[in-house]
Scaffold this motif. Structure first.
Motif, PDB file in Angstrom:
ATOM      1  N   GLN A 153      31.277  37.818  30.230  1.00 30.54           N
ATOM      2  CA  GLN A 153      32.437  37.536  31.061  1.00 30.54           C
ATOM      3  C   GLN A 153      33.144  36.267  30.599  1.00 30.54           C
ATOM      4  OE1 GLN A 153      31.155  37.597  35.176  1.00 30.54           O
ATOM      5  NE2 GLN A 153      30.955  39.825  35.191  1.00 30.54           N
ATOM      6  N   ARG A 154      32.379  35.276  30.143  1.00 16.71           N
ATOM      7  CA  ARG A 154      32.970  34.050  29.611  1.00 16.71           C
ATOM      8  C   ARG A 154      33.748  34.360  28.327  1.00 16.71           C
ATOM      9  NH1 ARG A 154      28.480  31.315  28.933  1.00 16.71           N
ATOM     10  NH2 ARG A 154      28.389  30.813  31.146  1.00 16.71           N
ATOM     11  N   PHE A 155      33.179  35.213  27.497  1.00 15.19           N
ATOM     12  CA  PHE A 155      33.858  35.603  26.271  1.00 15.19           C
ATOM     13  C   PHE A 155      35.137  36.378  26.579  1.00 15.19           C
ATOM     14  CE2 PHE A 155      34.719  38.340  22.670  1.00 15.19           C
ATOM     15  CZ  PHE A 155      34.573  37.479  21.595  1.00 15.19           C
ATOM     16  N   LEU A 156      35.096  37.228  27.598  1.00 11.00           N
ATOM     17  CA  LEU A 156      36.268  37.997  27.993  1.00 11.00           C
ATOM     18  C   LEU A 156      37.437  37.089  28.336  1.00 11.00           C
ATOM     19  CD1 LEU A 156      37.732  40.579  28.791  1.00 11.00           C
ATOM     20  CD2 LEU A 156      36.622  40.444  31.020  1.00 11.00           C
ATOM     21  N   LYS A 157      37.152  36.005  29.039  1.00 14.68           N
ATOM     22  CA  LYS A 157      38.209  35.065  29.405  1.00 14.68           C
ATOM     23  C   LYS A 157      38.839  34.448  28.156  1.00 14.68           C
ATOM     24  CE  LYS A 157      39.123  30.903  32.134  1.00 14.68           C
ATOM     25  NZ  LYS A 157      38.544  29.881  33.049  1.00 14.68           N
ATOM     26  N   ALA A 158      37.990  34.035  27.198  1.00 20.17           N
ATOM     27  CA  ALA A 158      38.514  33.436  25.971  1.00 20.17           C
ATOM     28  C   ALA A 158      39.283  34.465  25.154  1.00 20.17           C
ATOM     29  CB  ALA A 158      37.353  32.868  25.144  1.00 20.17           C
ATOM     30  N   HIS A 192      39.798  40.227  37.682  1.00 25.94           N
ATOM     31  CA  HIS A 192      38.712  39.629  38.464  1.00 25.94           C
ATOM     32  C   HIS A 192      37.386  40.254  38.064  1.00 25.94           C
ATOM     33  CE1 HIS A 192      42.046  38.168  40.923  1.00 25.94           C
ATOM     34  NE2 HIS A 192      42.459  39.414  40.978  1.00 25.94           N
ATOM     35  N   THR A 193      36.400  39.402  37.786  1.00 24.37           N
ATOM     36  CA  THR A 193      35.110  39.895  37.317  1.00 24.37           C
ATOM     37  C   THR A 193      33.988  39.487  38.257  1.00 24.37           C
ATOM     38  OG1 THR A 193      34.624  37.940  35.975  1.00 24.37           O
ATOM     39  CG2 THR A 193      35.896  39.714  34.929  1.00 24.37           C
ATOM     40  N   GLU A 194      32.996  40.337  38.368  1.00 24.22           N
ATOM     41  CA  GLU A 194      31.800  40.052  39.144  1.00 24.22           C
ATOM     42  C   GLU A 194      30.619  40.729  38.480  1.00 24.22           C
ATOM     43  OE1 GLU A 194      30.072  38.604  41.085  1.00 24.22           O
ATOM     44  OE2 GLU A 194      31.182  37.646  42.684  1.00 24.22           O
ATOM     45  N   MET A 195      29.421  40.298  38.847  1.00 24.28           N
ATOM     46  CA  MET A 195      28.203  40.920  38.361  1.00 24.28           C
ATOM     47  C   MET A 195      27.438  41.497  39.537  1.00 24.28           C
ATOM     48  SD  MET A 195      25.065  39.296  36.145  1.00 24.28           S
ATOM     49  CE  MET A 195      24.410  38.426  37.566  1.00 24.28           C
ATOM     50  N   LEU A 196      26.749  42.599  39.309  1.00 24.72           N
ATOM     51  CA  LEU A 196      25.973  43.246  40.356  1.00 24.72           C
ATOM     52  C   LEU A 196      24.956  42.265  40.938  1.00 24.72           C
ATOM     53  CD1 LEU A 196      25.370  46.093  41.663  1.00 24.72           C
ATOM     54  CD2 LEU A 196      23.490  46.220  40.003  1.00 24.72           C
ATOM     55  N   PRO A 197      25.004  41.994  42.243  1.00 23.50           N
ATOM     56  CA  PRO A 197      24.054  41.053  42.851  1.00 23.50           C
ATOM     57  C   PRO A 197      22.653  41.638  42.909  1.00 23.50           C
ATOM     58  CG  PRO A 197      25.419  42.087  44.541  1.00 23.50           C
ATOM     59  CD  PRO A 197      25.980  42.521  43.220  1.00 23.50           C
ATOM     60  N   THR A 199      43.188  44.673  49.535  1.00 26.72           N
ATOM     61  CA  THR A 199      43.453  43.239  49.495  1.00 26.72           C
ATOM     62  C   THR A 199      43.082  42.679  48.133  1.00 26.72           C
ATOM     63  OG1 THR A 199      42.947  43.052  51.848  1.00 26.72           O
ATOM     64  CG2 THR A 199      42.965  41.007  50.564  1.00 26.72           C
ATOM     65  N   LYS A 200      43.934  41.852  47.579  1.00 26.86           N
ATOM     66  CA  LYS A 200      43.678  41.251  46.278  1.00 26.86           C
ATOM     67  C   LYS A 200      42.447  40.369  46.324  1.00 26.86           C
ATOM     68  CE  LYS A 200      45.880  38.504  42.634  1.00 26.86           C
ATOM     69  NZ  LYS A 200      47.111  37.825  42.208  1.00 26.86           N
ATOM     70  N   VAL A 201      41.529  40.580  45.396  1.00 23.58           N
ATOM     71  CA  VAL A 201      40.310  39.775  45.324  1.00 23.58           C
ATOM     72  C   VAL A 201      40.651  38.399  44.799  1.00 23.58           C
ATOM     73  CG1 VAL A 201      37.990  39.629  44.361  1.00 23.58           C
ATOM     74  CG2 VAL A 201      38.986  41.869  44.881  1.00 23.58           C
ATOM     75  N   SER A 202      40.030  37.390  45.362  1.00 24.26           N
ATOM     76  CA  SER A 202      40.309  36.009  44.912  1.00 24.26           C
ATOM     77  C   SER A 202      39.010  35.270  44.701  1.00 24.26           C
ATOM     78  CB  SER A 202      41.158  35.266  45.949  1.00 24.26           C
ATOM     79  OG  SER A 202      40.469  35.172  47.181  1.00 24.26           O
ATOM     80  N   GLY A 203      39.075  34.266  43.830  1.00 24.24           N
ATOM     81  CA  GLY A 203      37.952  33.395  43.631  1.00 24.24           C
ATOM     82  C   GLY A 203      36.827  33.955  42.772  1.00 24.24           C
ATOM     83  N   ILE A 204      37.065  35.072  42.081  1.00 23.79           N
ATOM     84  CA  ILE A 204      36.008  35.668  41.276  1.00 23.79           C
ATOM     85  C   ILE A 204      36.154  35.267  39.818  1.00 23.79           C
ATOM     86  CG2 ILE A 204      35.036  37.844  40.440  1.00 23.79           C
ATOM     87  CD1 ILE A 204      35.678  39.100  43.066  1.00 23.79           C
ATOM     88  N   TYR A 205      37.332  35.440  39.291  1.00 24.61           N
ATOM     89  CA  TYR A 205      37.536  35.162  37.865  1.00 24.61           C
ATOM     90  C   TYR A 205      37.783  33.679  37.660  1.00 24.61           C
ATOM     91  CZ  TYR A 205      39.180  35.815  33.115  1.00 24.61           C
ATOM     92  OH  TYR A 205      39.336  35.761  31.749  1.00 24.61           O
ATOM     93  N   GLN A 206      36.842  33.004  37.026  1.00 26.29           N
ATOM     94  CA  GLN A 206      36.960  31.555  36.832  1.00 26.29           C
ATOM     95  C   GLN A 206      37.105  31.243  35.353  1.00 26.29           C
ATOM     96  OE1 GLN A 206      37.198  29.578  39.397  1.00 26.29           O
ATOM     97  NE2 GLN A 206      36.760  31.178  40.899  1.00 26.29           N
ATOM     98  N   PHE A 261      50.994  42.946  34.782  1.00 29.40           N
ATOM     99  CA  PHE A 261      49.647  42.389  34.706  1.00 29.40           C
ATOM    100  C   PHE A 261      49.649  40.992  34.084  1.00 29.40           C
ATOM    101  CE2 PHE A 261      45.693  41.653  32.402  1.00 29.40           C
ATOM    102  CZ  PHE A 261      44.740  41.922  33.366  1.00 29.40           C
ATOM    103  N   SER A 262      48.786  40.109  34.611  1.00 31.76           N
ATOM    104  CA  SER A 262      48.570  38.786  34.032  1.00 31.76           C
ATOM    105  C   SER A 262      47.088  38.455  34.184  1.00 31.76           C
ATOM    106  CB  SER A 262      49.423  37.724  34.741  1.00 31.76           C
ATOM    107  OG  SER A 262      48.985  37.548  36.084  1.00 31.76           O
ATOM    108  N   SER A 263      46.640  37.408  33.500  1.00 34.22           N
ATOM    109  CA  SER A 263      45.219  37.063  33.546  1.00 34.22           C
ATOM    110  C   SER A 263      44.755  36.747  34.963  1.00 34.22           C
ATOM    111  CB  SER A 263      44.936  35.862  32.626  1.00 34.22           C
ATOM    112  OG  SER A 263      45.700  34.738  33.025  1.00 34.22           O
TER     113      SER A 263
END
Length: 325
Positions: A227-232, A282-287, A318-325, A276-278
């Motif tokens: 996920q970190r690589f995806l952002k870069a 939004h990304t998350e991992m299975l808890p 509803t738009k997800v927030s606070g996931i993609y950092q 679409f923009s960055s």
């Protein structure tokens, strides 16, 4: 996919590079890519020539998705070089991308390959990545549908070699490596050596980075790095110079992609993501948590947290927030 190539010499009336780049980012999600998107969008949007000149004011609006679409993204591992008779391949990376045409967002849920699941037609529990080895993309799709209780509309499978070649075409990715990575496994054809610090990763090194899991977090740490690589990578993909690389990207990906998405569907995806923009990714991992069961290591999902996350990412408008950092 090769049969979908258009006749040579055809040119587009209006090249929508923004949508092509968006689809390139989605393409790379499977191994951090959603491969079929670019191929279909490029071949059916960029190369399509209208039969007659149309006045802009009378043009029909582009057709978009009518409902949320969930796409299973599978990055498959290399074949076993030590055992050529073993043709089974496992899904080294599994993600579900959910595209909402209502607000133009893409929610991406990473599924650790050691996730404990029931595979349809198999007795007892098994690891999620075994589903692809047992029955290909269709069984992997059925397994994820049963596990998450959501429909999986399409799948995209991409070979690891495509990931390496695409990163090289892009000219590499700049990324901060959080710690030294050293791991050798001749049976898995892995020879990883990356130093801590800011690095410019070419295709081979990028492949090592996103596949490394020889630390205390194992596969979970690898998912976090992906996920970190995806952002870069997303930042690299949005550079103006990427436009000139699209033909080479498409040519490479066309050799390594398997998908059940039609050309029409990919056009609809492109039109639905025109804004679409960055910030809309939004990304998350299975808890869940680690567990050893009968001598095997599993990632055991937290059922309640998973249920809430699935409702938020795949059902809510509803738009997800606070996931993609």
């Amino acid at each position: 996919m090769n049969e979908l190539k258009n006749k040579s010499g055809r040119r587009s009336r209006k090249i929508r590079w923004d949508r092509v780049l968006i689809l390139l980012i989605l393409l790379l999600m499977a191994v951090i890519a959603l491969a079929g998107a670019t191929v279909y969008a490029y071949l059916n949007i960029v190369r399509t020539t209208p039969t007659a000149q149309v006045v802009k004011s009378t043009e029909r609006p582009p057709e978009t998705l009518s409902n949320r679409v969930n796409i299973l993204l599978l990055g498959v591992d290399d074949k076993d070089n030590e055992n050529p008779y073993d043709t089974a391949r496992r899904s080294d990376t599994m993600m579900v991308a959910s595209i909402s045409p209502e607000n133009g967002t893409v929610n991406l849920l990473s599924l650790p390959r050691d996730t404990k699941v029931n595979i349809p037609g198999r007795k007892g529990y098994d690891k999620l990545n075994h589903a692809y080895a047992y029955g290909g993309a269709e069984l992997a799709r059925s397994t994820v549908e049963q596990f998450l209780h959501i429909p999986i509309n399409y799948y995209v499978v991409i070979d690891w070699q495509a990931f390496i070649k695409v990163i090289d075409i892009m000219g590499g990715v700049d990324l901060y490596v959080e710690h030294d990575m050293n791991y050798e496994d001749p049976y898995a054809n892995l020879d990883i050596h990356i130093n801590k610090g800011y690095q410019h990763l070419n295709g081979e090194k990028a492949g090592e980075y996103v596949r490394f899991r020889s630390d205390e977090l194992g596969d979970i740490g690898r998912v976090q790095r992906q996920q970190r690589f995806l952002k870069a990578l997303a930042k690299e993909m949005m550079q103006v110079g990427t436009i000139l690389k699209v033909p080479a990207l498409v040519n490479t990906l066309n050799q390594y992609v398997e998908t059940d998405m039609s050309a029409i569907t990919m056009v609809k995806v492109a039109n639905s993501l025109k804004s679409f923009s960055s910030s809309n990714l939004h990304t998350e991992m299975l808890p869940g948590d680690f567990a050893t069961i009968e001598g095997l290591s599993y990632w055991v999902p937290d059922k309640e947290q998973t249920k809430q996350l699935v409702e938020t990412m795949f059902m809510s408008t509803t738009k997800v927030s606070g996931i993609y950092q």
